[in-house]
Design a protein around this motif. Structure first.
Motif, PDB file in Angstrom:
ATOM      1  N   VAL A  80     126.798  21.185 -38.329  1.00 46.37           N
ATOM      2  CA  VAL A  80     126.997  19.872 -38.948  1.00 46.37           C
ATOM      3  C   VAL A  80     128.352  19.356 -38.479  1.00 46.37           C
ATOM      4  O   VAL A  80     129.321  20.113 -38.430  1.00 46.37           O
ATOM      5  N   SER A  81     128.389  18.077 -38.108  1.00 45.27           N
ATOM      6  CA  SER A  81     129.621  17.516 -37.550  1.00 45.27           C
ATOM      7  C   SER A  81     129.824  16.081 -37.978  1.00 45.27           C
ATOM      8  O   SER A  81     128.889  15.277 -37.933  1.00 45.27           O
ATOM      9  N   LEU A  82     131.041  15.778 -38.358  1.00 43.71           N
ATOM     10  CA  LEU A  82     131.484  14.397 -38.446  1.00 43.71           C
ATOM     11  C   LEU A  82     132.054  14.073 -37.075  1.00 43.71           C
ATOM     12  O   LEU A  82     132.884  14.824 -36.555  1.00 43.71           O
ATOM     13  N   TRP A  95     121.931  20.030 -36.758  1.00 47.03           N
ATOM     14  CA  TRP A  95     120.698  20.688 -36.336  1.00 47.03           C
ATOM     15  C   TRP A  95     120.579  21.991 -37.097  1.00 47.03           C
ATOM     16  O   TRP A  95     121.565  22.487 -37.640  1.00 47.03           O
ATOM     17  N   THR A  96     119.361  22.508 -37.157  1.00 53.29           N
ATOM     18  CA  THR A  96     119.133  23.816 -37.775  1.00 53.29           C
ATOM     19  C   THR A  96     118.246  24.654 -36.868  1.00 53.29           C
ATOM     20  O   THR A  96     117.388  24.129 -36.154  1.00 53.29           O
ATOM     21  N   VAL A  97     118.464  25.954 -36.933  1.00 55.11           N
ATOM     22  CA  VAL A  97     117.613  26.880 -36.182  1.00 55.11           C
ATOM     23  C   VAL A  97     116.229  26.891 -36.829  1.00 55.11           C
ATOM     24  O   VAL A  97     116.090  26.541 -38.012  1.00 55.11           O
ATOM     25  N   ALA A 106     119.830  21.642 -43.846  1.00 55.14           N
ATOM     26  CA  ALA A 106     120.474  20.481 -43.225  1.00 55.14           C
ATOM     27  C   ALA A 106     120.930  19.473 -44.264  1.00 55.14           C
ATOM     28  O   ALA A 106     122.068  18.994 -44.207  1.00 55.14           O
ATOM     29  N   SER A 107     120.081  19.148 -45.225  1.00 50.57           N
ATOM     30  CA  SER A 107     120.471  18.129 -46.212  1.00 50.57           C
ATOM     31  C   SER A 107     121.645  18.602 -47.066  1.00 50.57           C
ATOM     32  O   SER A 107     122.544  17.818 -47.382  1.00 50.57           O
ATOM     33  N   ARG A 108     121.689  19.886 -47.426  1.00 48.67           N
ATOM     34  CA  ARG A 108     122.819  20.398 -48.209  1.00 48.67           C
ATOM     35  C   ARG A 108     124.103  20.396 -47.389  1.00 48.67           C
ATOM     36  O   ARG A 108     125.176  20.052 -47.897  1.00 48.67           O
ATOM     37  N   ALA A 109     123.999  20.775 -46.113  1.00 52.13           N
ATOM     38  CA  ALA A 109     125.183  20.791 -45.249  1.00 52.13           C
ATOM     39  C   ALA A 109     125.694  19.368 -45.005  1.00 52.13           C
ATOM     40  O   ALA A 109     126.905  19.117 -45.053  1.00 52.13           O
ATOM     41  N   CYS A 138     114.595  12.091 -40.990  1.00 53.49           N
ATOM     42  CA  CYS A 138     114.573  11.020 -41.989  1.00 53.49           C
ATOM     43  C   CYS A 138     114.640  11.627 -43.400  1.00 53.49           C
ATOM     44  O   CYS A 138     115.353  11.119 -44.266  1.00 53.49           O
ATOM     45  N   ARG A 139     113.918  12.732 -43.601  1.00 54.95           N
ATOM     46  CA  ARG A 139     113.962  13.411 -44.909  1.00 54.95           C
ATOM     47  C   ARG A 139     115.356  13.961 -45.197  1.00 54.95           C
ATOM     48  O   ARG A 139     115.841  13.886 -46.330  1.00 54.95           O
ATOM     49  N   VAL A 140     116.023  14.503 -44.176  1.00 54.88           N
ATOM     50  CA  VAL A 140     117.391  14.998 -44.358  1.00 54.88           C
ATOM     51  C   VAL A 140     118.285  13.852 -44.819  1.00 54.88           C
ATOM     52  O   VAL A 140     119.040  13.991 -45.784  1.00 54.88           O
TER      53      VAL A 140
END
Length: 176
Positions: A80-82, A95-97, A106-109, A138-140
């Motif tokens: 996760v990156s700003l 991204w996630t593995v 992903a959504s929590r991160a 989109c869900r994330v």
């Protein structure tokens, strides 16, 4: 900021380490990650190490990139990156593995780094773009509190070399 560690339930978001390069190499070779996060060429051990080093170097002040790991065992689950930090605006990417997908990683991160960006960096607006044909992203965005704002037509060339429309989402520091 180099010593930054954030937690989100069973996740630990921490700075990248050179030791992460083998796991990053494997992740970036995943077909979905390669499609939606193109690297511009084959991913080998050296390019994965360069990738990790670039993301670990925050000295320019234009990005904060973190490894997303399982807090219990340190296994790499994603990134996760700003980025494009400019004044009080930024963008976020992730991204996630494969093993971490469908678990809310992903959504929590994204939510955790977003809140940190508002609180610690004084950001006001963070944008999240994803290919319109990528419903998982989109869900994330939705789950992380990013409101849909519109469609950017053929705005980015993805891993297959084609330009795709992107959905633009954003979250403001003033959003609830």
């Amino acid at each position: 900021m180099e010593h930054l560690e954030l937690t989100a339930d069973d996740l630990l978001l921490r700075p990248w380490r050179e030791a992460d390069a083998p796991a990053v190499r494997n992740a970036l070779r995943d077909a979905e990650i390669a499609q939606w996060n193109p690297q511009g060429g084959p991913v080998d051990e050296e390019s994965a190490l360069r990738w990790v080093r670039r993301r670990a170097d925050w000295s320019a002040g234009d990005h904060v990139s973190l490894a997303v790991t399982a807090s219990a065992d340190g296994v790499l689950l994603g990134s996760v990156s700003l980025h494009h930090i400019n004044g009080d605006n930024a963008a976020i990417g992730y991204w996630t593995v494969p093993e971490a997908r469908g678990r809310g990683v992903a959504s929590r991160a994204v939510d955790r780094l977003t809140r940190w960006g508002f609180e610690r960096l004084g950001l006001h607006r963070i944008e999240l773009c994803h290919a319109s044909v990528n419903p998982a992203s989109c869900r994330v965005a939705d789950r992380a509190g990013y409101l849909a704002e519109g469609t950017l037509r053929e705005s980015f060339r993805y891993g297959d070399g084609r330009r795709y429309d992107e959905h633009l989402h954003a979250r403001l520091a003033t959003d609830r």
